[in-house]
Scaffold this motif. Structure first.
Motif, mmCIF file in Angstrom:
data_model
loop_
_atom_site.group_PDB
_atom_site.id
_atom_site.type_symbol
_atom_site.label_atom_id
_atom_site.label_comp_id
_atom_site.label_asym_id
_atom_site.label_seq_id
_atom_site.Cartn_x
_atom_site.Cartn_y
_atom_site.Cartn_z
ATOM 1 N N UNK A 114 0.850 -1.184 0.000
ATOM 2 C CA UNK A 114 0.000 0.000 0.000
ATOM 3 C C UNK A 114 0.887 1.236 0.000
ATOM 4 N N UNK A 115 0.456 2.250 -0.717
ATOM 5 C CA UNK A 115 1.187 3.509 -0.771
ATOM 6 C C UNK A 115 0.575 4.475 0.246
ATOM 7 N N UNK A 116 1.350 4.818 1.253
ATOM 8 C CA UNK A 116 0.915 5.770 2.270
ATOM 9 C C UNK A 116 1.244 7.176 1.783
ATOM 10 N N UNK A 117 0.254 8.069 1.851
ATOM 11 C CA UNK A 117 0.414 9.344 1.165
ATOM 12 C C UNK A 117 -0.251 10.488 1.907
ATOM 13 N N UNK A 118 0.250 11.686 1.621
ATOM 14 C CA UNK A 118 -0.372 12.932 2.053
ATOM 15 C C UNK A 118 -0.200 13.899 0.900
ATOM 16 N N UNK A 138 0.820 5.893 12.395
ATOM 17 C CA UNK A 138 -0.439 5.230 12.717
ATOM 18 C C UNK A 138 -1.011 4.496 11.513
ATOM 19 N N UNK A 139 -0.901 5.100 10.331
ATOM 20 C CA UNK A 139 -1.387 4.436 9.117
ATOM 21 C C UNK A 139 -0.566 3.190 8.818
ATOM 22 N N UNK A 140 0.731 3.247 9.065
ATOM 23 C CA UNK A 140 1.582 2.068 8.853
ATOM 24 C C UNK A 140 1.147 0.922 9.754
ATOM 25 N N UNK A 196 3.980 -4.953 2.347
ATOM 26 C CA UNK A 196 4.963 -3.956 1.915
ATOM 27 C C UNK A 196 4.337 -2.583 2.049
ATOM 28 N N UNK A 197 5.120 -1.610 2.515
ATOM 29 C CA UNK A 197 4.657 -0.230 2.635
ATOM 30 C C UNK A 197 5.458 0.649 1.688
ATOM 31 N N UNK A 198 4.765 1.545 0.986
ATOM 32 C CA UNK A 198 5.450 2.523 0.152
ATOM 33 C C UNK A 198 5.128 3.923 0.657
ATOM 34 N N UNK A 241 9.066 -4.532 4.825
ATOM 35 C CA UNK A 241 9.791 -3.809 3.771
ATOM 36 C C UNK A 241 9.155 -2.465 3.466
ATOM 37 N N UNK A 242 9.998 -1.451 3.295
ATOM 38 C CA UNK A 242 9.536 -0.101 2.994
ATOM 39 C C UNK A 242 10.156 0.364 1.675
ATOM 40 N N UNK A 243 9.305 0.779 0.768
ATOM 41 C CA UNK A 243 9.713 1.366 -0.507
ATOM 42 C C UNK A 243 9.492 2.873 -0.411
#
Length: 364
Positions: free
Chosen positions: A98-102, A160-162, A172-174, A224-226
């Motif tokens: 998932x792509x975490x974004x702001x 918190x979203x992570x 996997x987190x992006x 893993x973090x991208x």
């Protein structure tokens, strides 16, 4: 043997191949909650053989949504709605990211298929946007410059979203540091005119990204973090490939595992020429000079081209977007075109496989 169809491992997560699905906003969530559309949209790519599927830019806070219809992970209802979608992806053999974004100053806008453009008015469901400096994106409402408390809130929201993402089953987190959204806005001198510890020097402009990275790796240890970068703003005086090389090194030292290399999106006056693989040289440079693993993205729409990117060691993986929308079974098709003998064709589709293991009776 096809290089594109060899596995790739990040920490203890193994992708079955190197042909991945880019995060693509669907503008179809309700109050940040993904819907049945998202389930079908993402699960079909797993049936189609994708190695990694990164769900769309998912806002870490309500004010971080690109549009009111964006997906989120700022509450437990959203987490619980993502869980069955993630399970469907994983059941079909793909890795779920998932792509975490702001979105920062590019938030609170009409979705692309709306009749209107620009910022959504406050009295029609929009909100006041935030940014490193009170500089509007061309044609959008002027944002409010974040103070230190606001910056701390952003860092906490990513963490918190992570945590919620991992609870939902994402593997996997992006972090979205590209395309003119908030983390990119802090990185670029064209949008960051601050005079405190978050502005000025490259080290200062990278401070928020690195703080977010630290917070996310603390909140989701071992995951893993991208990091997605726009490797250049395509504009004079902006963020460029040399900056990306430096900050990618810093991010790798802080625990980032992989880098998703795109470009542009920060300013409306960017000047670029697109074409098949137009961003591959950027990915290759970051990979070579920063010494980090990367994927390439951008109009890599056929199997032979994707194979060549990996075989030439310009990138470690290929992400595609529009081609997956045109053909949700892009990986199955690519494997057939490249003669790759993969063992994850869905049993229900074996009769379409142009090699062994197909039904002798296509009418059955």
């Amino acid at each position: 043997m096809s290089r594109l169809f060899t596995p790739l491992t990040l920490r203890d997560v193994t992708m079955r191949n190197r042909l991945w699905v880019s995060p693509m906003c669907q503008y179809s969530a309700v109050d940040g909650v993904p819907q049945e559309w998202h389930h079908t949209h993402l699960a079909q790519f797993a049936s189609g053989g994708a190695g990694l599927i990164v769900a769309e830019a998912t806002a870490v806070a309500p004010e971080g949504r690109i549009s009111p219809e964006d997906a989120g992970l700022w509450n437990d209802e959203q987490r619980d709605a993502w869980a069955p979608i993630v399970a469907a992806i994983r059941r079909r053999g793909a890795v779920a990211g998932v792509q975490l974004a702001h979105a920062g100053r590019k938030a609170s806008t009409w979705p692309p298929f709306a009749e209107r453009r620009g910022s959504v008015p406050l009295d029609e469901g929009g909100w006041t946007t935030v940014a490193p400096s009170a500089i509007a994106f061309d044609g959008y409402a002027e944002p409010v410059a974040l103070d230190r408390d606001g910056i701390d809130h952003v860092v906490a929201a990513f963490a918190a979203a992570a945590r919620r993402a991992v609870e939902a089953g994402f593997q996997v987190l992006e972090l979205h540091g590209a395309h003119g959204y908030l983390l990119h806005q802090f990185l670029s001198p064209l949008s960051n005119r601050r005079e405190d510890e978050y502005g000025g020097s490259l080290e200062n402009r990278a401070r928020l990204l690195l703080r977010v990275l630290d917070a996310v790796t603390d909140a989701a240890p071992g995951v893993p973090v991208i990091v997605r970068f726009s490797a250049t703003d395509w504009a004079d005086g902006g963020w460029d490939a040399e900056d990306t090389v430096t900050v990618a090194r810093w991010a790798a030292e802080r625990g980032a595992d992989f880098f998703d290399i795109s470009s542009g999106g920060l300013v409306a006056h960017q000047k670029l020429t697109t074409g098949p693989g137009y961003q591959v040289p950027l990915a290759s440079r970051i990979r070579r000079e920063a010494g980090v693993p990367v994927n390439a993205v951008g109009m890599i729409d056929d199997a032979a081209h994707a194979e060549r990117v990996i075989a030439d060691e310009d990138a470690d993986a290929v992400m595609a977007g529009r081609e997956w929308l045109r053909d949700p079974h892009y990986a199955l098709r690519a494997a057939s075109e490249l003669g790759a003998d993969i063992d994850y064709w869905p049993a229900q589709y074996l009769r379409a496989r142009p090699v062994a293991r197909r039904s002798p009776d296509p009418g059955r």
